[in-house]
Design a protein around this motif. Structure first.
Motif, PDB file in Angstrom:
ATOM      1  N   VAL A 135       4.558  38.928  29.246  1.00  0.00           N
ATOM      2  CA  VAL A 135       5.601  38.496  30.172  1.00  0.00           C
ATOM      3  C   VAL A 135       6.946  38.821  29.537  1.00  0.00           C
ATOM      4  O   VAL A 135       7.286  38.293  28.469  1.00  0.00           O
ATOM      5  N   GLN A 194      10.970  38.721  29.464  1.00  0.00           N
ATOM      6  CA  GLN A 194      12.055  37.864  29.933  1.00  0.00           C
ATOM      7  C   GLN A 194      13.396  38.389  29.441  1.00  0.00           C
ATOM      8  O   GLN A 194      13.462  39.137  28.466  1.00  0.00           O
ATOM      9  N   THR A 251      11.998  35.569  34.002  1.00  0.00           N
ATOM     10  CA  THR A 251      10.972  36.600  33.913  1.00  0.00           C
ATOM     11  C   THR A 251      11.432  37.861  34.629  1.00  0.00           C
ATOM     12  O   THR A 251      11.774  37.839  35.809  1.00  0.00           O
ATOM     13  N   ILE A 252      11.444  38.949  33.892  1.00  0.00           N
ATOM     14  CA  ILE A 252      11.791  40.245  34.460  1.00  0.00           C
ATOM     15  C   ILE A 252      10.569  40.881  35.095  1.00  0.00           C
ATOM     16  O   ILE A 252      10.614  41.384  36.218  1.00  0.00           O
ATOM     17  N   THR A 253       9.469  40.834  34.379  1.00  0.00           N
ATOM     18  CA  THR A 253       8.233  41.410  34.899  1.00  0.00           C
ATOM     19  C   THR A 253       7.070  40.950  34.030  1.00  0.00           C
ATOM     20  O   THR A 253       7.261  40.422  32.934  1.00  0.00           O
ATOM     21  N   GLU A 254       5.875  41.118  34.540  1.00  0.00           N
ATOM     22  CA  GLU A 254       4.647  40.838  33.784  1.00  0.00           C
ATOM     23  C   GLU A 254       3.796  42.082  33.775  1.00  0.00           C
ATOM     24  O   GLU A 254       3.553  42.690  34.827  1.00  0.00           O
ATOM     25  N   ILE A 255       3.355  42.470  32.599  1.00  0.00           N
ATOM     26  CA  ILE A 255       2.548  43.680  32.440  1.00  0.00           C
ATOM     27  C   ILE A 255       1.147  43.266  32.021  1.00  0.00           C
ATOM     28  O   ILE A 255       0.973  42.611  30.977  1.00  0.00           O
ATOM     29  N   ASP A 263      17.317  45.797  31.877  1.00  0.00           N
ATOM     30  CA  ASP A 263      16.740  44.726  32.681  1.00  0.00           C
ATOM     31  C   ASP A 263      16.525  45.142  34.118  1.00  0.00           C
ATOM     32  O   ASP A 263      15.581  44.690  34.778  1.00  0.00           O
ATOM     33  N   PRO A 300      11.416  46.183  35.809  1.00  0.00           N
ATOM     34  CA  PRO A 300      10.434  45.976  36.888  1.00  0.00           C
ATOM     35  C   PRO A 300       9.857  47.285  37.405  1.00  0.00           C
ATOM     36  O   PRO A 300       8.665  47.355  37.736  1.00  0.00           O
ATOM     37  N   ALA A 328       7.271  48.383  34.988  1.00  0.00           N
ATOM     38  CA  ALA A 328       6.043  47.596  35.125  1.00  0.00           C
ATOM     39  C   ALA A 328       5.203  48.083  36.298  1.00  0.00           C
ATOM     40  O   ALA A 328       3.975  48.117  36.225  1.00  0.00           O
ATOM     41  N   ARG A 329       5.874  48.459  37.400  1.00  0.00           N
ATOM     42  CA  ARG A 329       5.110  48.969  38.553  1.00  0.00           C
ATOM     43  C   ARG A 329       4.453  50.301  38.229  1.00  0.00           C
ATOM     44  O   ARG A 329       3.374  50.621  38.749  1.00  0.00           O
TER      45      ARG A 329
END
Length: 388
Positions: free
Chosen positions: A73, A75, A81-85, A357, A361, A364-365
């Motif tokens: 995660v 941040q 939270t910016i993104t979760e990988i 930042d 995201p 992450a995508r």
């Protein structure tokens, strides 16, 4: 040319025992020679073992190495939270992994010698002799494998003009905390891009936790880092995270100075021109050190150790060394480059932080399991014959 029957492995950290175990599985007798006079019990912080590394360790007989860590995660400094990988890994303490490999090597009949500091490699028509610093100890074998890390003596003996490690601009610190004071994070590790430093942490069901910090700093050697007391480093880290809305300050306060691990400069080796010469060859960090930011250091070392053993099992050593390097170089250098890009994000300035930042995201995508399969799904087919 006759097949390889014996090997001297220089370096008793992680890559050395894995190489010796893989060589024994290939029918090659191997002995490990370590320069330090004592074992490395209790030394080192936390590390991740990726699925590709897990598979390579399975091939030498090592079972599960740590706790599941299936997501990271990310941040910002405000704790948002910016993104979760999704990134399947296993978390282990380096000391635990080291001890399990050490014990496994001994149980499999691998001789491990301490206090053997390599100073020279001498070749003949029939073999290679490793000469150690005490002047009276040496060992002969068919081949010599340098698994002696980032500042490898074997690398320098193979190529006196070999490159030196490259500094990332970051100093590494970390600690295990007995009372983390945080809710368990489950199988997630949290990583925060602070305004002045990078912070990662994970807390476990038993109340313990682990944290690490990457601090932008002018280059210092490990010895220079140790000239500053742990109390002073904890104070400097506290200053770096002051004003950030992440648990850094609380975890730093809960860390006794004697428990702080000052890792030193975070470095890599983006390109080593010569992996082998004559009967000597490199494996692990001595050939392809990647920054800790890649999360692949142990995994790549294990892969290379197993791949080298396969090649020596099936080919005379000159063809085996060349085939091993051809199979590994492009892959490891791609991972090293990715780790270097991660370090760049950790040293971003005020404007760079905003851009970073905003783009994370999107990254992450793009970092889908399909896109990352080249890294995590890599498997070594041990039973397949190796062709030159």
């Amino acid at each position: 040319m006759t097949r390889t029957r014996t090997a001297v492995v220089v370096g008793g950290g992680i890559a050395g025992p894995v190489a010796a175990l893989a060589l024994r599985r290939a029918g090659i007798e191997a002995a490990v020679h370590e320069s330090h006079t004592a074992t490395a019990d209790g030394i080192g912080g936390g590390l991740g073992v990726a699925p590709n590394g897990r598979a390579a360790l399975d091939l030498v007989g090592l079972g599960r190495v740590g706790a599941p860590m299936n997501a990271i995660v990310l941040q910002n400094h405000k704790g948002r939270t910016i993104t979760e990988i999704r990134q399947p890994m296993e978390f282990s303490w380096r000391a635990d992994l080291y001890r399990r490999l050490y014990d496994l090597a001994l149980s499999e009949g691998v001789a491990v010698h301490h206090g053997h500091e390599l100073v020279d490699v001498r070749e003949s028509a029939t073999g290679v002799r490793a000469v150690f610093a005490d002047g009276t100890t040496s060992e002969e074998a068919d081949v010599l494998i340098g698994a002696d890390g980032l500042r490898s003596t074997v690398r320098r003996l193979i190529d006196p003009r070999a490159p030196q490690p490259r500094y990332s601009g970051l100093l590494g610190f970390g600690a295990r905390v007995e009372g983390a004071g945080l809710p368990p994070t489950g199988d997630r590790m949290y990583m925060a891009f602070g305004r002045r430093a990078f912070f990662g942490y994970q807390s476990f069901d038993d109340g313990t936790g682990v944290w690490f910090a990457n601090l932008p700093h002018p280059y210092l050697t490990w010895q220079q880092v140790r000239q500053t007391s742990n109390e002073q480093w904890l104070h400097r880290l506290g200053e770096a995270f002051a004003g950030d809305t992440v648990p850094a300050l609380d975890l730093l306060r809960r860390t006794p100075p004697e428990d702080l691990l000052a890792v030193g400069p975070m470095e890599d080796l983006p390109h080593v021109p010569h992996w082998h010469r004559g009967r000597a060859v490199l494996v692990g960090d001595s050939a392809h050190a990647t920054s800790p930011s890649s999360g692949q250091g142990v995994s790549l070392a294990a892969e290379s150790a197993v791949e080298l053993a396969r090649a020596l099992r099936d080919l005379p050593y000159p063809q085996a060394f060349a085939t091993y390097e051809h199979a590994r170089r492009a892959r490891v250098e791609r991972v090293i480059a990715q780790g270097a890009r991660s370090n760049t994000g950790k040293t971003a300035g005020p404007v760079g932080r905003v851009v970073r930042d905003a783009l994370l995201p999107l990254f992450a995508r793009l970092a889908t399991p399909e896109k990352m399969a080249w890294q995590y799904d890599h498997r070594i087919r041990w039973e397949d014959p190796v062709a030159a």
